[in-house]
Design a protein around this motif. Structure first.
Motif, PDB file in Angstrom:
ATOM      1  N   GLU A 218       0.826  -1.203   0.000  1.00 36.01           N
ATOM      2  CA  GLU A 218       0.000   0.000   0.000  1.00 36.01           C
ATOM      3  C   GLU A 218       0.862   1.256   0.000  1.00 36.01           C
TER       4      GLU A 218
ATOM      5  N   ARG B  11      -5.245   6.333   3.261  1.00 32.07           N
ATOM      6  CA  ARG B  11      -5.115   4.922   2.912  1.00 32.07           C
ATOM      7  C   ARG B  11      -6.228   4.085   3.530  1.00 32.07           C
ATOM      8  N   ILE B  12      -6.781   3.199   2.715  1.00 34.67           N
ATOM      9  CA  ILE B  12      -7.775   2.240   3.185  1.00 34.67           C
ATOM     10  C   ILE B  12      -7.187   0.849   2.986  1.00 34.67           C
TER      11      ILE B  12
ATOM     12  N   LYS C 175      -7.499  -1.815  -0.062  1.00 39.16           N
ATOM     13  CA  LYS C 175      -8.005  -1.140  -1.249  1.00 39.16           C
ATOM     14  C   LYS C 175      -6.834  -0.576  -2.057  1.00 39.16           C
ATOM     15  N   PRO C 176      -7.023  -0.382  -3.380  1.00 40.11           N
ATOM     16  CA  PRO C 176      -5.962   0.256  -4.172  1.00 40.11           C
ATOM     17  C   PRO C 176      -5.616   1.626  -3.610  1.00 40.11           C
ATOM     18  N   LYS C 177      -4.364   2.013  -3.749  1.00 35.07           N
ATOM     19  CA  LYS C 177      -3.938   3.324  -3.262  1.00 35.07           C
ATOM     20  C   LYS C 177      -4.297   4.376  -4.305  1.00 35.07           C
ATOM     21  N   THR C 178      -4.855   5.488  -3.870  1.00 34.71           N
ATOM     22  CA  THR C 178      -5.296   6.537  -4.787  1.00 34.71           C
ATOM     23  C   THR C 178      -4.737   7.891  -4.349  1.00 34.71           C
TER      24      THR C 178
ATOM     25  N   ASN D 269      -2.473  -0.249  -8.083  1.00 40.01           N
ATOM     26  CA  ASN D 269      -3.024  -1.544  -7.694  1.00 40.01           C
ATOM     27  C   ASN D 269      -2.184  -2.666  -8.294  1.00 40.01           C
TER      28      ASN D 269
END
Length: 207
Positions: A19, A121-122, A125-128, A151
């Motif tokens: 991540e 950050r979640i 989940k993909p990092k955005t 991702n």
């Protein structure tokens, strides 16, 4: 039991590295493979999209490796040879070069990543986030926000430009005239742009 806790620790460390929440040098990031630049322009009153890439993109990385996206991406730049435009339609590509890109002050488009900001950050989940890119076209430079998704090693960013912001009304009118019937008299000034690369990470500290 000790092996069980060690396994949990390693899994958590790897998840953190993937991540890219890199604090204290938990992993080393590096770009792996080529960088591609994509685009999608729009035609007809119904705003039909026509997409493509450029075959000649010269990428200069800020650093070969780093501990986070900022270290390897901010300061990196691309030089795009517009004559290498590839829409998978040779006849269209000839028109794009002759009636659009050759109406510009320079045959090259350049872009430089000037900032990057990650979203919260979640886990799992993909990092955005959003990166700011200084795009220079037709002698005009504009900062363009591009939303990115990271991702499974794939880094993809997408944004939008308005050709009129780059004083490209002459080029826009030229391609609209050349393709008037095909475009049904309408060539839109907004263009979607994309940036794609692969980023790999190496575990470097599990303490």
């Amino acid at each position: 039991m000790i092996k069980f806790f060690i396994s949990l620790f390693l899994v958590a460390t790897l998840a953190s590295a993937e991540e890219m929440g890199t604090k204290g040098g938990s992993c080393i990031l590096s770009q792996d493979g080529p960088v591609s630049v994509s685009w999608k322009a729009y035609k007809t009153p119904a705003k039909l999209g026509v997409g493509g890439t450029f075959d000649s993109v010269k990428y200069t990385a800020n650093a070969p490796k780093g501990n986070n996206f900022r270290e390897i991406l901010v300061g990196s730049s691309v030089v795009i040879d517009t004559a290498s435009v590839n829409s998978k339609n040779s006849g269209r590509d000839v028109k794009l070069v002759k009636f659009f890109f050759e109406k510009m002050k320079s045959k090259n488009i350049t872009a430089k990543i000037v900032n990057i900001k990650s979203d919260k950050r979640i886990r799992g989940k993909p990092k955005t986030g959003v990166m700011s890119v200084a795009v220079t076209m037709n002698g005009v430079t504009k900062n363009v926000p591009m939303k990115y998704v990271f991702n499974n090693g794939d880094f993809n960013a997408i944004g939008s430009i308005d050709l009129l912001d780059f004083s490209a009304s002459k080029a826009l009118s030229s391609i609209n005239k050349a393709c008037f019937d095909l475009h049904k008299g309408k060539t839109w000034s907004d263009v979607t742009i994309g940036f794609q690369t692969n980023i790999k990470f190496e575990l470097c500290n599990t303490k």
